[in-house]
Design a protein around this motif. Structure first.
Motif, PDB file in Angstrom:
ATOM      1  N   GLY A 609       1.101  -1.221  -0.272  1.00  0.00           N
ATOM      2  CA  GLY A 609      -0.093   0.002  -0.123  1.00  0.00           C
ATOM      3  C   GLY A 609       0.713   1.174  -0.013  1.00  0.00           C
ATOM      4  N   SER A 610       1.882   1.529   0.058  1.00  0.00           N
ATOM      5  CA  SER A 610       3.114   2.324  -0.211  1.00  0.00           C
ATOM      6  C   SER A 610       4.327   1.912  -1.042  1.00  0.00           C
ATOM      7  CB  SER A 610       3.613   2.651   1.020  1.00  0.00           C
ATOM      8  OG  SER A 610       4.083   1.170   2.044  1.00  0.00           O
ATOM      9  N   LYS A 611       6.171   1.853  -0.704  1.00  0.00           N
ATOM     10  CA  LYS A 611       6.545   1.677  -1.520  1.00  0.00           C
ATOM     11  C   LYS A 611       7.482   0.351  -0.022  1.00  0.00           C
ATOM     12  CE  LYS A 611       6.458   5.637  -3.869  1.00  0.00           C
ATOM     13  NZ  LYS A 611       7.574   6.914  -4.478  1.00  0.00           N
ATOM     14  N   ALA A 630       0.674   2.454  -5.299  1.00  0.00           N
ATOM     15  CA  ALA A 630       0.175   1.259  -4.620  1.00  0.00           C
ATOM     16  C   ALA A 630      -0.947   0.891  -4.888  1.00  0.00           C
ATOM     17  CB  ALA A 630      -0.155   1.945  -3.100  1.00  0.00           C
TER      18      ALA A 630
END
Length: 683
Positions: A609-611, A630
């Protein structure tokens, strides 16, 4: 900058190495400017301070300005390029990774630089103005700034001025024909680009060493005047003394700095103050009347011109009163060449022993081909007259410059910060030295090369450093081909192979072959004989189920390399999805081992959901960082041997919730399973 201010800056940087530039703006009124000067095919032995001044050879080069730079700074006497030819070296320099992870490998000239973190993007994140002046050659297919996919301004540089194509850098008068060239390509004018425009029309009689120096001086002065509080990063990439042995139009102008030496006039037809007279006509007086060949006079004059320009540039910094706040590094992309591009004549680096006391030239992985002349200068910060003999390599400059800018390097980099070695403060990490390269040629049969190297076929080549020793393989046919092992401190010419001399070195040789597989990822455009060999597992004792995690607080612009950073929280978890991890803004890193049940090719798949960024051993396996959106799923194949494999998975957290990480793996892309508790182990 006063000493008190400098001390305050250093303390803040050390205290908050992870801070985003916006967060540090109030704490750090100034960051050091950075200039990286890259010469083209300058040999380790071409500098006076490294070899020429003490050489017993009958012909010598002189580099008094660069020698003075060394006297006021540091010599990195065992610094390595990533590969012994320009394109892969420049690619690794700009992207901060060694050749086992780079997109541009072997002889892939003009291939697109990877769309990933670069020195320019990292320095922009640190609040720097960025410029590339000189030779590029990593633009990809196209014919204009608009159509080249990897044009410098599309890879983080605010400004570009110079040659785009690799072949254009073969000649050094872009707007003039050169009738002496050995081919039509080397007789024709070339293009010079400034951001979105081709500008060669006004560059008649402009010699590129002068031109790029004048443009650099002009850019630095304008940048310092227009925004003195904004630090700058300049990558000055000369195209000399590489390729065509062309010389300037005239002697170097008197003086140096703001009011002397090379000057940018900005007038079409007379763009710089040396754009007059006859092209390719000048010889430095130190090198004429000695019975030298025309090629030798030319090459010596070219090196001396670089020397003048470096001295001129340093004086410009002094005149602008920014010398004590500017780090200047000079290096070369590979060892010395043996070409002239003159009709009916050639050149050999034996003329001046451009390889110094080493064996090998450009395209060799013997020391003369990959050990490059490298100095760093930063008055008041680098102790004068310092010599460092620890091995380091091009990919170390990204974390070094990021460190100076007050931010961490991206997790993707294979390098370590050289700041402790440069300044003598802090604890230095060991650099990873790795080279791979392929070329269908042979080492020259020069009389001062060791008999075992003369005429040695190159083929697939590789270098690795381990436990203080160099391992080297040439003409590799399979992973089982053994490394030769050399103690470079005692044997810089690599004459005494230690590989089979005792059980210790037999074991080290096997570990080198294992280390290679654990440190790289295959690339379909540059196939190797060891690409399909399973990555060896490691011996593990006392492991327990689960992973260790560490939380690093900070507003990171990308997934950070956490080496040297202190976590705010640590703990253990059954897997990467355990819900009781911290939810603050920063980065979470899981470490441990994954247990592989059978030797096979596995699919590793990651969605977050991010990196995030995943390493297995030291290999960069999954990159879900630069340009990652994401929820995207990224998958890669990797062949792993049965047993334990160390992992390091780092993921950004936005501070609002625990980051979601969907990590799956399996022997089939159609039957991937989430990495479960039963396959993860920690100490």
């Amino acid at each position: 900058m006063t000493r008190l201010t400098a001390l305050f800056f250093l303390m803040m940087t050390l205290a908050h190495p992870w801070a985003h530039p916006a967060a540090m703006a109030a704490d750090t009124p100034s960051k050091p400017n950075v200039i990286f000067i890259l010469c083209d095919d300058l040999g380790w032995g071409d500098l006076g301070v490294l070899h020429q001044n003490k050489s017993n050879h009958d012909k010598r080069l002189h580099t008094p300005m660069i020698d003075q730079m060394a006297a006021e700074g540091i010599q990195l006497r065992q610094h390595y390029c990533p590969a012994p030819v320009c394109a892969p070296s420049r690619s690794s320099l700009l992207t901060g990774v060694h050749q086992g992870h780079a997109e541009v490998r072997d002889n892939q000239f003009d291939k697109s630089l990877a769309d990933n973190h670069t020195l320019a993007t990292v320095m922009k994140n640190a609040g720097y103005r960025t410029a590339l002046i000189g030779k590029y050659g990593l633009q990809g297919n196209g014919n204009s700034a608009e159509t080249w996919p990897a044009y410098p301004t599309k890879r983080g540089f605010d400004e570009f001025y110079g040659y785009v194509r690799h072949v254009d850098g073969h000649v050094h008068y872009p707007a003039d024909s050169w009738p002496l060239g050995n081919s039509e390509t080397h007789r024709q004018p070339k293009q010079v680009w400034h951001n979105d425009r081709e500008v060669s029309t006004g560059l008649s009689k402009c010699y590129t060493t002068d031109l790029f120096t004048a443009r650099s001086k002009h850019w630095i002065a304008e940048q310092t005047k227009s925004n003195p509080q904004e630090p700058f990063f300049l990558y000055l990439a000369y195209d000399t003394p590489h390729a065509a042995l062309q010389t300037p139009t005239m002697a170097y102008p008197k003086g140096s700095g703001l009011n002397g030496g090379i000057q940018w006039t900005g007038e079409a037809g007379h763009m710089i103050n040396t754009a007059e007279g006859e092209i390719d006509s000048y010889r430095h007086p130190d090198y004429v009347g000695k019975g030298w060949s025309d090629e030798e006079e030319r090459f010596a004059t070219m090196v001396r011109r670089i020397d003048h320009c470096v001295g001129d540039l340093l004086q410009t910094l002094r005149d602008l009163k920014i010398d004590k706040n500017t780090l200047v590094v000079i290096s070369s992309d590979n060892g010395p060449h043996q070409e002239s591009y003159l009709s009916n004549s050639n050149y050999d680096p034996t003329s001046f022993q451009s390889y110094g006391p080493l064996d090998g030239i450009k395209r060799d992985v013997w020391e003369g081909g990959i050990r490059v002349a490298t100095l760093a200068w930063w008055p008041g910060n680098i102790p004068a007259g310092k010599i460092n003999t620890e091995p380091s390599q091009f990919h170390d400059w990204m974390p070094t410059f990021a460190d100076l800018g007050g931010i961490p390097a991206p997790a993707r980099t294979d390098g370590v910060s050289l700041r402790p070695r440069l300044t003598g403060t802090g604890e230095a990490e060991t650099s990873q030295i790795y080279v791979e390269y392929s070329q269908n040629g042979s080492t020259p049969k020069y009389g001062d090369f060791s008999p075992s190297h003369r005429g040695k076929k190159r083929g697939q080549m590789q270098v690795v450093h381990l436990d203080g020793f160099k391992g080297v393989r040439v003409n590799i046919k399979s992973h089982d081909d053994p490394f030769q092992i050399f103690d470079l401190k005692k044997d810089p010419k690599e004459q005494h192979d230690l590989a089979n001399t005792n059980p210790r070195f037999k074991q080290l040789e096997k570990r080198m072959r294992d280390h290679v597989l654990q440190s790289r990822m295959p690339n379909a455009s540059a196939k190797r004989p060891y690409d399909n060999v399973a990555i060896p597992a490691v011996e593990v004792s006392g492991a327990t189920p689960g992973l260790q995690w560490a939380f690093y607080e900070g507003d990171f612009p990308y997934v950070p390399k956490t080496s040297g950073m202190k976590p705010q929280k640590t703990g253990t978890a059954a897997n990467v999805n355990q819900a009781n991890l911290p939810a603050g803004k920063g980065a979470i890193q899981w470490t441990g081992w994954i247990q592989v049940p059978e030797t096979a090719t596995y699919q590793m798949s990651l969605s977050t959901g991010s990196k995030a960024f995943l390493r297995i051993h030291q290999a960069s396996v999954l990159d879900a960082d630069f340009g990652y959106q994401a929820g995207q799923r990224r998958t890669v194949s990797i062949k792993l041997a049965k047993g334990y494999h160390p992992i390091q998975l780092t993921c950004l957290s936005d501070g609002n919730s625990v980051p979601s990480v969907d990590w799956k793996w399996g022997p089939s892309t159609n039957k991937l399973n989430a990495v479960d508790d039963k396959s993860l182990y920690r100490k």
